[in-house]
Design a protein around this motif. Sequence first.
Motif, PDB file in Angstrom:
ATOM      1  N   LEU A  41      -7.245  -5.242   3.044  1.00 43.07           N
ATOM      2  CA  LEU A  41      -6.196  -5.352   2.038  1.00 43.07           C
ATOM      3  C   LEU A  41      -6.800  -5.516   0.648  1.00 43.07           C
ATOM      4  O   LEU A  41      -6.364  -4.868  -0.304  1.00 43.07           O
ATOM      5  CB  LEU A  41      -5.278  -6.530   2.354  1.00 43.07           C
ATOM      6  CG  LEU A  41      -4.201  -6.837   1.305  1.00 43.07           C
ATOM      7  CD1 LEU A  41      -3.160  -5.736   1.286  1.00 43.07           C
ATOM      8  CD2 LEU A  41      -3.577  -8.179   1.573  1.00 43.07           C
ATOM      9  N   ALA A  42      -7.801  -6.365   0.523  1.00 42.12           N
ATOM     10  CA  ALA A  42      -8.432  -6.614  -0.776  1.00 42.12           C
ATOM     11  C   ALA A  42      -9.129  -5.359  -1.294  1.00 42.12           C
ATOM     12  O   ALA A  42      -9.040  -5.043  -2.485  1.00 42.12           O
ATOM     13  CB  ALA A  42      -9.421  -7.769  -0.662  1.00 42.12           C
ATOM     14  N   VAL A  93       1.528 -14.227   5.126  1.00 41.62           N
ATOM     15  CA  VAL A  93       0.795 -14.361   3.863  1.00 41.62           C
ATOM     16  C   VAL A  93       0.238 -13.003   3.435  1.00 41.62           C
ATOM     17  O   VAL A  93       0.262 -12.654   2.252  1.00 41.62           O
ATOM     18  CB  VAL A  93      -0.327 -15.420   3.986  1.00 41.62           C
ATOM     19  CG1 VAL A  93      -1.219 -15.423   2.763  1.00 41.62           C
ATOM     20  CG2 VAL A  93       0.272 -16.804   4.205  1.00 41.62           C
ATOM     21  N   HIS A  94      -0.258 -12.217   4.391  1.00 40.27           N
ATOM     22  CA  HIS A  94      -0.768 -10.870   4.107  1.00 40.27           C
ATOM     23  C   HIS A  94       0.335 -10.018   3.483  1.00 40.27           C
ATOM     24  O   HIS A  94       0.105  -9.316   2.489  1.00 40.27           O
ATOM     25  CB  HIS A  94      -1.277 -10.241   5.402  1.00 40.27           C
ATOM     26  CG  HIS A  94      -1.849  -8.873   5.251  1.00 40.27           C
ATOM     27  ND1 HIS A  94      -1.065  -7.745   5.216  1.00 40.27           N
ATOM     28  CD2 HIS A  94      -3.130  -8.461   5.136  1.00 40.27           C
ATOM     29  CE1 HIS A  94      -1.844  -6.686   5.092  1.00 40.27           C
ATOM     30  NE2 HIS A  94      -3.106  -7.096   5.039  1.00 40.27           N
ATOM     31  N   ARG A  95       1.514 -10.082   4.049  1.00 38.59           N
ATOM     32  CA  ARG A  95       2.643  -9.308   3.547  1.00 38.59           C
ATOM     33  C   ARG A  95       3.030  -9.741   2.134  1.00 38.59           C
ATOM     34  O   ARG A  95       3.327  -8.907   1.277  1.00 38.59           O
ATOM     35  CB  ARG A  95       3.827  -9.472   4.495  1.00 38.59           C
ATOM     36  CG  ARG A  95       4.877  -8.423   4.314  1.00 38.59           C
ATOM     37  CD  ARG A  95       5.916  -8.514   5.385  1.00 38.59           C
ATOM     38  NE  ARG A  95       7.138  -8.952   4.708  1.00 38.59           N
ATOM     39  CZ  ARG A  95       8.138  -9.549   5.266  1.00 38.59           C
ATOM     40  NH1 ARG A  95       8.109  -9.826   6.531  1.00 38.59           N
ATOM     41  NH2 ARG A  95       9.197  -9.887   4.585  1.00 38.59           N
ATOM     42  N   GLN A  96       3.007 -11.047   1.874  1.00 42.31           N
ATOM     43  CA  GLN A  96       3.345 -11.550   0.542  1.00 42.31           C
ATOM     44  C   GLN A  96       2.306 -11.124  -0.495  1.00 42.31           C
ATOM     45  O   GLN A  96       2.656 -10.754  -1.621  1.00 42.31           O
ATOM     46  CB  GLN A  96       3.487 -13.076   0.565  1.00 42.31           C
ATOM     47  CG  GLN A  96       4.630 -13.582   1.403  1.00 42.31           C
ATOM     48  CD  GLN A  96       5.963 -13.005   0.985  1.00 42.31           C
ATOM     49  OE1 GLN A  96       6.274 -12.886  -0.182  1.00 42.31           O
ATOM     50  NE2 GLN A  96       6.763 -12.613   1.965  1.00 42.31           N
ATOM     51  N   LEU A  97       1.025 -11.189  -0.124  1.00 46.10           N
ATOM     52  CA  LEU A  97      -0.027 -10.729  -1.029  1.00 46.10           C
ATOM     53  C   LEU A  97       0.128  -9.244  -1.334  1.00 46.10           C
ATOM     54  O   LEU A  97      -0.021  -8.814  -2.486  1.00 46.10           O
ATOM     55  CB  LEU A  97      -1.406 -10.978  -0.415  1.00 46.10           C
ATOM     56  CG  LEU A  97      -1.997 -12.369  -0.547  1.00 46.10           C
ATOM     57  CD1 LEU A  97      -3.291 -12.461   0.236  1.00 46.10           C
ATOM     58  CD2 LEU A  97      -2.238 -12.716  -1.994  1.00 46.10           C
ATOM     59  N   LYS A 106       2.864  -7.403  -1.252  1.00 46.04           N
ATOM     60  CA  LYS A 106       4.012  -7.203  -2.134  1.00 46.04           C
ATOM     61  C   LYS A 106       3.673  -7.585  -3.576  1.00 46.04           C
ATOM     62  O   LYS A 106       4.020  -6.878  -4.517  1.00 46.04           O
ATOM     63  CB  LYS A 106       5.204  -8.034  -1.662  1.00 46.04           C
ATOM     64  CG  LYS A 106       5.948  -7.465  -0.509  1.00 46.04           C
ATOM     65  CD  LYS A 106       7.137  -8.357  -0.187  1.00 46.04           C
ATOM     66  CE  LYS A 106       7.912  -7.854   0.993  1.00 46.04           C
ATOM     67  NZ  LYS A 106       9.042  -8.747   1.310  1.00 46.04           N
ATOM     68  N   SER A 107       3.012  -8.712  -3.724  1.00 42.70           N
ATOM     69  CA  SER A 107       2.644  -9.192  -5.053  1.00 42.70           C
ATOM     70  C   SER A 107       1.711  -8.212  -5.756  1.00 42.70           C
ATOM     71  O   SER A 107       1.903  -7.891  -6.939  1.00 42.70           O
ATOM     72  CB  SER A 107       1.986 -10.559  -4.933  1.00 42.70           C
ATOM     73  OG  SER A 107       1.431 -10.954  -6.146  1.00 42.70           O
ATOM     74  N   ILE A 158       2.371  -1.675 -10.047  1.00 43.37           N
ATOM     75  CA  ILE A 158       3.476  -0.915 -10.643  1.00 43.37           C
ATOM     76  C   ILE A 158       3.653  -1.315 -12.100  1.00 43.37           C
ATOM     77  O   ILE A 158       3.844  -0.463 -12.967  1.00 43.37           O
ATOM     78  CB  ILE A 158       4.776  -1.121  -9.838  1.00 43.37           C
ATOM     79  CG1 ILE A 158       4.661  -0.425  -8.481  1.00 43.37           C
ATOM     80  CG2 ILE A 158       5.980  -0.610 -10.608  1.00 43.37           C
ATOM     81  CD1 ILE A 158       5.800  -0.736  -7.531  1.00 43.37           C
ATOM     82  N   ALA A 159       3.547  -2.610 -12.396  1.00 47.38           N
ATOM     83  CA  ALA A 159       3.690  -3.083 -13.770  1.00 47.38           C
ATOM     84  C   ALA A 159       2.570  -2.535 -14.650  1.00 47.38           C
ATOM     85  O   ALA A 159       2.806  -2.129 -15.795  1.00 47.38           O
ATOM     86  CB  ALA A 159       3.708  -4.603 -13.804  1.00 47.38           C
TER      87      ALA A 159
END
Length: 109
Positions: free
Chosen positions: A17-18, A82-86, A88-89, A95-96
Amino acid sequence: MISIIIAIGVFRYYQKLAVRNGKVHWKYGLLGMGICLGVQLLFWLIYKSIEILLTFQEPDLFSATLVTALGWIVSIFTVWFVHRQLEKSWRKEAIAVNKSEIDGIGKKN
């Protein structure tokens, strides 16, 4: 032994993920391992404290095995959450950043 195997798998899961998001891979791998092993330890400590408060009997092997297996399940669910939240964040962050780059096209500095 199974906890260590799960923790190594979690390390790789967070590491991938990272890398996908351009973050430091080993830090997030260690974060995932810490979450995994910490949740298992916390689950075990809560169980033992409840067991000590409620009964003064000898612990049996079946309940210890059951609690360990439940700890694995709870830790895997927590790691996934926690993986899913990271993810999404970091997706919102990307995108920003892309949006601000697009808005900056054609403007003078």
